[in-house]
Motif scaffolding. Structure first.
Motif, PDB file in Angstrom:
ATOM      1  N   ALA A  17       0.837  -1.208   0.000  1.00  0.00           N
ATOM      2  CA  ALA A  17       0.000   0.000   0.000  1.00  0.00           C
ATOM      3  C   ALA A  17       0.868   1.252   0.000  1.00  0.00           C
ATOM      4  CB  ALA A  17      -0.929  -0.006   1.210  1.00  0.00           C
ATOM      5  N   ARG A  18       1.967   1.227   0.750  1.00  0.00           N
ATOM      6  CA  ARG A  18       2.877   2.376   0.775  1.00  0.00           C
ATOM      7  C   ARG A  18       3.490   2.593  -0.616  1.00  0.00           C
ATOM      8  NH1 ARG A  18       6.265   0.628   4.498  1.00  0.00           N
ATOM      9  NH2 ARG A  18       4.960   1.375   6.201  1.00  0.00           N
ATOM     10  N   HIS A  19       3.846   1.496  -1.276  1.00  0.00           N
ATOM     11  CA  HIS A  19       4.429   1.605  -2.617  1.00  0.00           C
ATOM     12  C   HIS A  19       3.409   2.163  -3.604  1.00  0.00           C
ATOM     13  CE1 HIS A  19       6.822   0.921  -6.082  1.00  0.00           C
ATOM     14  NE2 HIS A  19       6.183  -0.167  -6.493  1.00  0.00           N
ATOM     15  N   LEU A  20       2.152   1.702  -3.494  1.00  0.00           N
ATOM     16  CA  LEU A  20       1.117   2.202  -4.403  1.00  0.00           C
ATOM     17  C   LEU A  20       0.865   3.693  -4.188  1.00  0.00           C
ATOM     18  CD1 LEU A  20      -1.460  -0.735  -4.337  1.00  0.00           C
ATOM     19  CD2 LEU A  20       0.086  -0.108  -6.190  1.00  0.00           C
ATOM     20  N   ARG A  21       0.953   4.136  -2.953  1.00  0.00           N
ATOM     21  CA  ARG A  21       0.790   5.575  -2.695  1.00  0.00           C
ATOM     22  C   ARG A  21       1.887   6.372  -3.390  1.00  0.00           C
ATOM     23  NH1 ARG A  21      -0.881   3.453   2.447  1.00  0.00           N
ATOM     24  NH2 ARG A  21      -3.058   4.048   2.859  1.00  0.00           N
ATOM     25  N   SER A  22       3.107   5.841  -3.359  1.00  0.00           N
ATOM     26  CA  SER A  22       4.203   6.524  -4.042  1.00  0.00           C
ATOM     27  C   SER A  22       3.969   6.567  -5.542  1.00  0.00           C
ATOM     28  CB  SER A  22       5.532   5.810  -3.746  1.00  0.00           C
ATOM     29  OG  SER A  22       5.830   5.842  -2.369  1.00  0.00           O
ATOM     30  N   VAL A  23       3.469   5.463  -6.105  1.00  0.00           N
ATOM     31  CA  VAL A  23       3.193   5.399  -7.541  1.00  0.00           C
ATOM     32  C   VAL A  23       2.131   6.426  -7.927  1.00  0.00           C
ATOM     33  CG1 VAL A  23       2.206   3.951  -9.364  1.00  0.00           C
ATOM     34  CG2 VAL A  23       3.905   2.994  -7.787  1.00  0.00           C
ATOM     35  N   MET A  24       1.058   6.504  -7.132  1.00  0.00           N
ATOM     36  CA  MET A  24      -0.036   7.408  -7.482  1.00  0.00           C
ATOM     37  C   MET A  24       0.360   8.872  -7.306  1.00  0.00           C
ATOM     38  SD  MET A  24      -2.349   5.451  -8.599  1.00  0.00           S
ATOM     39  CE  MET A  24      -3.648   6.668  -8.783  1.00  0.00           C
ATOM     40  N   THR A  25       1.082   9.188  -6.259  1.00  0.00           N
ATOM     41  CA  THR A  25       1.499  10.583  -6.089  1.00  0.00           C
ATOM     42  C   THR A  25       2.521  10.981  -7.155  1.00  0.00           C
ATOM     43  OG1 THR A  25       3.109   9.829  -4.433  1.00  0.00           O
ATOM     44  CG2 THR A  25       1.022  10.691  -3.620  1.00  0.00           C
ATOM     45  N   ALA A  26       3.359  10.031  -7.585  1.00  0.00           N
ATOM     46  CA  ALA A  26       4.300  10.316  -8.666  1.00  0.00           C
ATOM     47  C   ALA A  26       3.572  10.580  -9.975  1.00  0.00           C
ATOM     48  CB  ALA A  26       5.279   9.154  -8.831  1.00  0.00           C
ATOM     49  N   ALA A  27       2.367  10.017 -10.117  1.00  0.00           N
ATOM     50  CA  ALA A  27       1.566  10.245 -11.317  1.00  0.00           C
ATOM     51  C   ALA A  27       0.748  11.532 -11.234  1.00  0.00           C
ATOM     52  CB  ALA A  27       0.636   9.056 -11.546  1.00  0.00           C
ATOM     53  N   GLY A  28       0.930  12.290 -10.165  1.00  0.00           N
ATOM     54  CA  GLY A  28       0.243  13.568 -10.048  1.00  0.00           C
ATOM     55  C   GLY A  28      -1.051  13.524  -9.279  1.00  0.00           C
ATOM     56  N   PHE A  29      -1.359  12.395  -8.631  1.00  0.00           N
ATOM     57  CA  PHE A  29      -2.604  12.264  -7.880  1.00  0.00           C
ATOM     58  C   PHE A  29      -2.384  12.646  -6.421  1.00  0.00           C
ATOM     59  CE2 PHE A  29      -3.675  10.033 -11.623  1.00  0.00           C
ATOM     60  CZ  PHE A  29      -5.049   9.873 -11.674  1.00  0.00           C
ATOM     61  N   SER A  30      -3.430  13.155  -5.794  1.00  0.00           N
ATOM     62  CA  SER A  30      -3.410  13.472  -4.363  1.00  0.00           C
ATOM     63  C   SER A  30      -4.261  12.442  -3.626  1.00  0.00           C
ATOM     64  CB  SER A  30      -3.968  14.875  -4.097  1.00  0.00           C
ATOM     65  OG  SER A  30      -3.180  15.851  -4.753  1.00  0.00           O
ATOM     66  N   GLU A  31      -3.788  12.057  -2.446  1.00  0.00           N
ATOM     67  CA  GLU A  31      -4.527  11.041  -1.696  1.00  0.00           C
ATOM     68  C   GLU A  31      -5.694  11.666  -0.948  1.00  0.00           C
ATOM     69  OE1 GLU A  31      -3.821   7.281   1.371  1.00  0.00           O
ATOM     70  OE2 GLU A  31      -2.216   8.739   1.046  1.00  0.00           O
ATOM     71  N   VAL A  53      -0.217   0.981 -11.946  1.00  0.00           N
ATOM     72  CA  VAL A  53      -0.534   0.235 -10.724  1.00  0.00           C
ATOM     73  C   VAL A  53      -0.215  -1.242 -10.915  1.00  0.00           C
ATOM     74  CG1 VAL A  53      -2.405  -0.473  -9.179  1.00  0.00           C
ATOM     75  CG2 VAL A  53      -2.288   1.899  -9.984  1.00  0.00           C
ATOM     76  N   ALA A  54      -0.571  -1.768 -12.090  1.00  0.00           N
ATOM     77  CA  ALA A  54      -0.288  -3.178 -12.375  1.00  0.00           C
ATOM     78  C   ALA A  54       1.212  -3.453 -12.369  1.00  0.00           C
ATOM     79  CB  ALA A  54      -0.906  -3.567 -13.713  1.00  0.00           C
ATOM     80  N   ASP A  55       1.991  -2.545 -12.944  1.00  0.00           N
ATOM     81  CA  ASP A  55       3.451  -2.708 -12.925  1.00  0.00           C
ATOM     82  C   ASP A  55       3.977  -2.734 -11.495  1.00  0.00           C
ATOM     83  OD1 ASP A  55       3.612  -2.849 -15.646  1.00  0.00           O
ATOM     84  OD2 ASP A  55       4.124  -0.728 -15.933  1.00  0.00           O
ATOM     85  N   ALA A  56       3.400  -1.876 -10.636  1.00  0.00           N
ATOM     86  CA  ALA A  56       3.837  -1.847  -9.243  1.00  0.00           C
ATOM     87  C   ALA A  56       3.529  -3.158  -8.536  1.00  0.00           C
ATOM     88  CB  ALA A  56       3.166  -0.684  -8.515  1.00  0.00           C
ATOM     89  N   LEU A  57       2.442  -3.812  -8.957  1.00  0.00           N
ATOM     90  CA  LEU A  57       2.075  -5.102  -8.375  1.00  0.00           C
ATOM     91  C   LEU A  57       2.679  -6.275  -9.136  1.00  0.00           C
ATOM     92  CD1 LEU A  57      -1.706  -4.322  -7.713  1.00  0.00           C
ATOM     93  CD2 LEU A  57       0.103  -4.495  -5.996  1.00  0.00           C
ATOM     94  N   ARG A  58       3.509  -5.969 -10.158  1.00  0.00           N
ATOM     95  CA  ARG A  58       4.171  -6.971 -11.006  1.00  0.00           C
ATOM     96  C   ARG A  58       3.153  -7.883 -11.696  1.00  0.00           C
ATOM     97  NH1 ARG A  58       8.396 -10.160  -7.819  1.00  0.00           N
ATOM     98  NH2 ARG A  58       6.868 -10.074  -6.139  1.00  0.00           N
TER      99      ARG A  58
END
Length: 692
Positions: free
Chosen positions: A396-410, A519-524
């Motif tokens: 979940a922490r990794h996915l948060r990093s992926v989404m914020t890097a894509a310009g999204f806010s949590e 997101v899929a790449d982050a989850l391999r």
């Protein structure tokens, strides 16, 4: 709770400044929200009293805490005179009321479970303004003065924490008070002028004919004390906290009285507060009680008795506290201690302390006033290795990093939503209702994280935020699948912001698809999309996210009707996606991720353009290429799609760019050309592709 320092000093001789008092009490569990000086030597301290400490929602309660903190004695109150700040005599504390079975007012409790105690007393009064000193204190505490009678009841409320009410005696039918529940089709006009419907589960105070007050909440307008009132009936009672909370919530009516009753008042305080109110009436010239009180107390509430061990104190706090300090602190707070054996006490808990029910609660009281700052900062010894962290937390922490890097806010939204907001996202019969919702806005558990996330997008749009990108990782609920974790995201506005070198571009389906692939790449995971239809997504602009034949999510444009229902403009295209993290993580590789070194050898890039059917999905073309290519093919990218002159009807020209690389050598032209020939042959055989 606003406390006037001079009022506090009526009970405890604390010489400290208001700032020092505020600082001392803030480290004993009472955060200070504000401090306002009044004149040269007085101030109002606004303490934040937590919901489990109703005993401190009064001056006496806070004075008891201050006295304990400064190791000072607590005094009982004295009464000031009508026209002066001077005390009328230190011996005058409480009026002496004689308890009788039947006085000028009759009291009957029909529901002792909802009202364990009710006291009533009659007083002859002259209605007028209250003394200036009383009005000043009420104003400092945030209460508007009304009349001497009402002000006395409010004064006792603020001073002792006991809500009281005064009725006009002549307006009570048959001089009778009946504590009962509401009857069908019964209503009452309350003091705020509103007509309120009563129900059989609401406790009311009634005379012989009709309700005259809503128990523990607010009095009735038909029996209120007016300018011509000459005789009053004072009410002082203890009501069941759950009953008051339920009634207050159902009527959407919260008052100073209900806030105290629903948290838990002191069942032993009503008569003492009555005597205090009668003493104030007499001292201020407002009236005089007739000397009797009718006290209905069918089942006495006895103090709770707890066992306290000094060894337990040491084990929990990490250091011993002397028996003298334990006894001093607890007795100053009103607890009664009796040593039953060496290092063990039997402690009688005051009935006002609804928050103390276990031995650890007593230890907390000792620690608060002994001083948390005096406790040693030591780590407990480790006898075994700590368990590994739940891998879901790291993902979940990794996915948060992926989404914020894509310009999204949590975003973080409520798990409880309104039924109307949840229904579009759930199949029939799948909603999970809440048994006792706070309101209709929190009636069911959310079937999709998107139900609250779309509201957050609308909230931002209403505040002139045109480009909004939000995501949330949270739980969703359904009857069939229970609780599941998911990642949801919503995107509206521009995909590429406006720039001097080129215009802006609105977000589209493929932008959101790219986020899902991140997101899929982050989850391999290798994912593909398939045509899919959801009622809450636009037809033709939605898809299912698949991996190895298992659906792990959906994406697409939010249906216009649903967007408008959430307050979004009709012209706004809102693209959303939701990934079932439980399903996705179950499909992801179980082995640990391995880091590969950066490539040492150069890559080779080749382009190819082929004619294929326009209905052929790009994912199908990719799958064919990967199946035919050797492992040295590391990337496939479509860079052009053409349909028009020179291309037959029903066909398109698709241009692909292939990147080849080996980790252990430089590829030769022969190897690359062989791979290209195999790819072209596979495309020709399976899809009748023609190279251009």
């Amino acid at each position: 709770m606003k406390v006037l320092v001079s009022w506090l000093r009526d009970f405890v001789d604390v010489a400290a400044s208001p700032e020092e008092i505020a600082k001392t009490m803030s480290v004993r569990g009472f955060a200070v929200e504000g401090l306002e000086h009044i004149g040269d030597d007085d101030a109002v301290i606004d303490f934040e009293v937590t919901g489990n400490r109703p005993d401190c929602m009064c001056v006496m309660g806070m004075a008891r805490e201050v006295a304990t903190a400064y190791n000072l004695p607590l005094r009982r109150p004295v009464v000031k005179g009508k026209d002066t700040d001077a005390e009328t005599g230190s011996s005058l504390r409480l009026a002496s009321l004689k308890g009788v079975e039947k006085a000028d007012i009759g009291v009957v409790i029909e529901n002792p479970d909802l009202c364990p105690r009710y006291a009533g007393a009659v007083a002859d009064v002259t209605v007028g303004p209250s003394p200036a000193w009383m009005q000043d204190r009420l104003k400092a505490a945030g209460v508007r003065p009304i009349s001497n009678i009402v002000d006395v009841t409010n004064y006792v409320l603020l001073e002792m924490g006991q809500p009281m009410h005064a009725f006009d005696f002549t307006k009570l039918a048959a001089a009778q008070i009946r504590v009962r529940t509401g009857r069908p089709a019964e209503s009452i006009r309350t003091l705020d002028g509103q007509m309120r419907e009563l129900s059989p589960d609401m406790l009311v105070i009634a005379d012989a004919e009709r309700p005259v007050a809503i128990a523990g909440v607010m009095g009735g307008a038909d029996s209120e004390v007016a300018e011509g009132t000459s005789v009053i009936v004072l009410e002082s009672a203890y009501f069941n906290p759950l009953s008051v909370r339920r009634t207050s919530r159902k009527l959407a009516l919260k008052t100073e009285a209900s806030m105290r009753f629903e948290r838990g008042a002191d069942p032993r305080l009503p008569v003492t507060a009555m005597e205090r109110a009668c003493a104030l009436l007499d001292a201020t010239g407002a009236g005089r009680a007739r000397g009797t009180v009718v006290d209905r107390y069918p089942a006495r509430v006895e103090p709770r008795v707890l066992r306290l061990r000094s060894a337990k104190i040491k084990g929990l706090l990490g250091m011993p506290v002397s028996d003298a300090d334990v006894k001093r602190i607890l007795e100053s707070l009103g607890f009664a201690l009796r040593e039953s054996e060496s290092g063990v006490w039997e402690v009688n808990v005051p009935t006002r302390r609804v928050d103390v029910s276990r031995e650890v609660d007593l230890i907390e009281e000792v620690a608060r006033h002994y001083g948390f700052d005096r406790l040693p900062s030591t780590f407990p010894p480790l006898t075994a290795a700590p368990p590994p962290i739940d891998p879901r937390i790291g993902r979940a922490r990794h996915l948060r990093s992926v989404m914020t890097a894509a310009g999204f806010s949590e975003a973080m939204t409520f798990g409880f939503v309104a039924s109307s907001a949840a229904t579009p996202f759930a199949a029939a019969g799948e909603l999970v209702p809440i048994a006792n919702p706070l309101s209709e806005s929190f009636a069911v558990l959310r079937p999709s994280v998107l139900s609250g996330l779309v509201d957050a997008v609308a909230h931002n749009r209403r505040r002139e935020q045109r480009d909004v990108r939000l995501f949330e990782i949270g739980a969703r609920f359904s009857r069939a699948h229970g609780e599941r974790r998911s990642l949801a995201c919503a995107w509206t506005g521009t995909a590429v912001p406006e720039h001097w070198g080129g215009g802006a571009r609105e977000v589209d389906f493929f932008d959101m698809k790219g986020i899902v692939e991140r997101v899929a790449d982050a989850l391999r995971l290798d994912v593909s999309t398939e045509a899919h239809r959801e009622g809450w997504l636009m037809p033709g602009r939605s898809a299912a996210v698949m991996t190895d034949g298992v659906r792990i999510g959906v994406l697409g444009q939010l249906a216009t009707a649903i967007a408008e229902a959430h307050g979004l403009p009709a012209q706004d295209a809102v693209y959303v996606a939701e990934i079932d993290l439980d399903e996705a993580e179950a499909a992801s590789p179980k082995e640990e991720a391995r880091v590969e070194p950066l490539p040492r050898y150069p890559s080779v890039t080749r382009d190819i353009s082929v004619l294929i059917d326009e209905t052929l999905a790009a994912e199908t073309v990719r799958a064919t290429v990967r199946a035919a290519a050797p492992p040295t093919l590391v990337q496939i990218r479509e860079f052009d799609r053409y349909q028009g002159k020179g291309v037959p009807d029903g066909k398109i020209s698709l241009s692909l760019r292939f990147t080849f690389r080996s980790s252990d050598r430089t590829l030769t032209d022969v190897e690359v050309q062989t791979a290209m020939d195999a790819i072209l042959a596979a495309l020709t055989q399976r899809h009748s592709a023609i190279q251009r």
